[in-house]
Motif scaffolding. Structure first.
Motif, short mmCIF file in Angstrom:
data_model
loop_
_atom_site.label_atom_id
_atom_site.label_comp_id
_atom_site.label_asym_id
_atom_site.label_seq_id
_atom_site.Cartn_x
_atom_site.Cartn_y
_atom_site.Cartn_z
N GLY A 111 115.83 68.02 15.97
CA GLY A 111 115.80 68.37 14.55
C GLY A 111 117.11 68.03 13.85
O GLY A 111 117.12 67.57 12.71
N ALA A 112 118.22 68.22 14.56
CA ALA A 112 119.54 67.90 13.98
C ALA A 112 119.68 66.41 13.70
O ALA A 112 120.27 66.01 12.69
N ILE A 113 119.13 65.59 14.58
CA ILE A 113 119.17 64.14 14.34
C ILE A 113 118.42 63.80 13.07
O ILE A 113 118.91 63.06 12.21
N TYR A 114 117.20 64.33 12.96
CA TYR A 114 116.40 64.02 11.77
C TYR A 114 117.08 64.54 10.50
O TYR A 114 117.03 63.90 9.46
N GLN A 115 117.72 65.70 10.59
CA GLN A 115 118.44 66.21 9.44
C GLN A 115 119.58 65.26 9.06
O GLN A 115 119.78 64.93 7.89
N ASN A 116 120.34 64.80 10.05
CA ASN A 116 121.45 63.88 9.79
C ASN A 116 120.98 62.56 9.19
O ASN A 116 121.72 61.91 8.45
N GLN A 117 119.75 62.18 9.52
CA GLN A 117 119.19 60.94 8.99
C GLN A 117 118.50 61.15 7.64
O GLN A 117 117.99 60.21 7.06
N GLY A 118 118.51 62.39 7.15
CA GLY A 118 117.92 62.69 5.85
C GLY A 118 116.41 62.89 5.88
O GLY A 118 115.77 62.98 4.83
N GLU A 120 114.19 65.44 6.23
CA GLU A 120 114.12 66.90 6.28
C GLU A 120 112.79 67.41 6.78
O GLU A 120 112.74 68.40 7.52
N SER A 121 111.68 66.75 6.44
CA SER A 121 110.38 67.24 6.89
C SER A 121 110.25 67.14 8.41
O SER A 121 109.74 68.06 9.06
N LYS A 122 110.72 66.05 8.99
CA LYS A 122 110.68 65.88 10.45
C LYS A 122 111.64 66.87 11.12
O LYS A 122 111.33 67.45 12.16
N ALA A 123 112.81 67.07 10.49
CA ALA A 123 113.77 68.04 11.02
C ALA A 123 113.14 69.43 11.07
O ALA A 123 113.22 70.13 12.09
N LEU A 124 112.50 69.82 9.98
CA LEU A 124 111.89 71.16 9.92
C LEU A 124 110.74 71.29 10.92
O LEU A 124 110.55 72.35 11.52
N GLU A 125 110.00 70.22 11.12
CA GLU A 125 108.91 70.24 12.11
C GLU A 125 109.47 70.60 13.49
O GLU A 125 108.95 71.50 14.17
N TYR A 126 110.53 69.91 13.90
CA TYR A 126 111.12 70.18 15.20
C TYR A 126 111.78 71.56 15.24
O TYR A 126 111.71 72.26 16.25
N LEU A 127 112.44 71.94 14.16
CA LEU A 127 113.14 73.23 14.15
C LEU A 127 112.17 74.41 14.17
O LEU A 127 112.43 75.41 14.86
N PHE A 128 111.06 74.31 13.46
CA PHE A 128 110.07 75.39 13.50
C PHE A 128 109.40 75.45 14.87
O PHE A 128 109.11 76.54 15.38
N ASN A 129 109.16 74.30 15.50
CA ASN A 129 108.65 74.31 16.88
C ASN A 129 109.66 74.94 17.82
O ASN A 129 109.30 75.68 18.73
N SER A 130 110.93 74.64 17.60
CA SER A 130 112.00 75.24 18.40
C SER A 130 111.97 76.76 18.25
O SER A 130 112.06 77.49 19.25
N LEU A 131 111.85 77.21 17.02
CA LEU A 131 111.80 78.65 16.76
C LEU A 131 110.62 79.30 17.49
O LEU A 131 110.79 80.34 18.14
N ARG A 132 109.44 78.69 17.41
CA ARG A 132 108.26 79.25 18.08
C ARG A 132 108.47 79.34 19.59
O ARG A 132 108.15 80.36 20.21
N ASN A 149 119.73 76.61 11.90
CA ASN A 149 119.48 75.20 11.62
C ASN A 149 118.43 75.01 10.54
O ASN A 149 118.54 74.11 9.71
N ILE A 150 117.40 75.84 10.54
CA ILE A 150 116.39 75.79 9.47
C ILE A 150 117.05 76.09 8.14
O ILE A 150 116.83 75.38 7.14
N GLY A 151 117.88 77.11 8.10
CA GLY A 151 118.60 77.45 6.88
C GLY A 151 119.48 76.33 6.41
O GLY A 151 119.59 76.06 5.19
N SER A 152 120.10 75.63 7.34
CA SER A 152 120.96 74.50 6.98
C SER A 152 120.17 73.39 6.31
O SER A 152 120.63 72.78 5.34
N VAL A 153 118.96 73.11 6.82
CA VAL A 153 118.12 72.08 6.20
C VAL A 153 117.78 72.47 4.78
O VAL A 153 117.90 71.67 3.84
N TYR A 154 117.33 73.71 4.59
CA TYR A 154 116.99 74.16 3.25
C TYR A 154 118.20 74.20 2.32
O TYR A 154 118.08 73.90 1.13
N GLN A 155 119.34 74.55 2.83
CA GLN A 155 120.55 74.60 2.01
C GLN A 155 120.92 73.20 1.49
O GLN A 155 121.41 73.07 0.37
N HIS A 156 120.66 72.18 2.28
CA HIS A 156 121.06 70.84 1.90
C HIS A 156 119.96 70.05 1.20
O HIS A 156 120.13 68.88 0.91
N LYS A 157 118.83 70.70 0.92
CA LYS A 157 117.73 70.01 0.21
C LYS A 157 118.09 69.81 -1.24
O LYS A 157 118.76 70.54 -1.87
#
Length: 157
Positions: A111-118, A120-132, A149-157
């Motif tokens: 998820g962090a890789i996808y976030q770094n690449q911009g 966000e939807s793919k990052a959140l997909e992995y991060l929510f799966n991570s959370l589950r 990490n989920i909060g970080s994605v939303y903060q940078h949207k």
């Protein structure tokens, strides 16, 4: 758990491969206890040796950890394609082991890789799966990491 000798000394001393695998697992899970710091670019060959040795011993957890650390080294060098390739290998091992904490950890890393690449939807997909997976494992550290990490994605949207 293990003496402080190197892997070659253990093999030459005639210990069982099971005991050696336990020592390798201990060293991979507690990397900061003995070794001196290693630069990211220098870490890959060491982790690749651990990967190869783990594979030769059919030690899936060691292989999962080795691929994880190879991915971390590449990630620290901003080599995201290589990091992603290694983390996918690690994820595959963790899934075969049904190690939910390991799965959650790697999903968060991906998820962090996808976030770094911009992406966000793919990052959140992995991060929510991570959370589950972290919640299913009862792993409070991974739960907290996923939420941060989920909060970080939303903060940078």
């Amino acid at each position: 758990m293990c003496s402080d000798h190197g892997a070659v000394d253990h093999v030459r001393s005639g210990i069982t491969s099971h005991h050696f695998a336990q020592c390798l697992e201990h060293r991979l899970e507690h990397p900061g206890r003995n070794p001196a710091p290693v630069a990211a670019e220098d870490a890959v060959p060491f982790a690749a040796q651990a990967r190869d040795l783990s594979s030769s011993l059919s030690f899936s957890k060691g292989a999962a950890l080795a691929y994880k650390y190879i991915g971390i080294a590449y990630y620290q060098q901003s080599q995201y394609i290589e990091a992603l390739e290694n983390w996918r290998q690690s994820l595959s091992y963790y899934e075969s082991l049904k190690d939910l904490s390991g799965i959650a950890n790697i999903q968060s890393n991906i998820g962090a890789i996808y976030q770094n690449q911009g992406n966000e939807s793919k990052a959140l997909e992995y991060l929510f799966n991570s959370l589950r997976n972290a919640e299913q494992a009862g792993d409070e550290f991974r739960i907290a990491s996923a939420l941060i990490n989920i909060g970080s994605v939303y903060q940078h949207k």
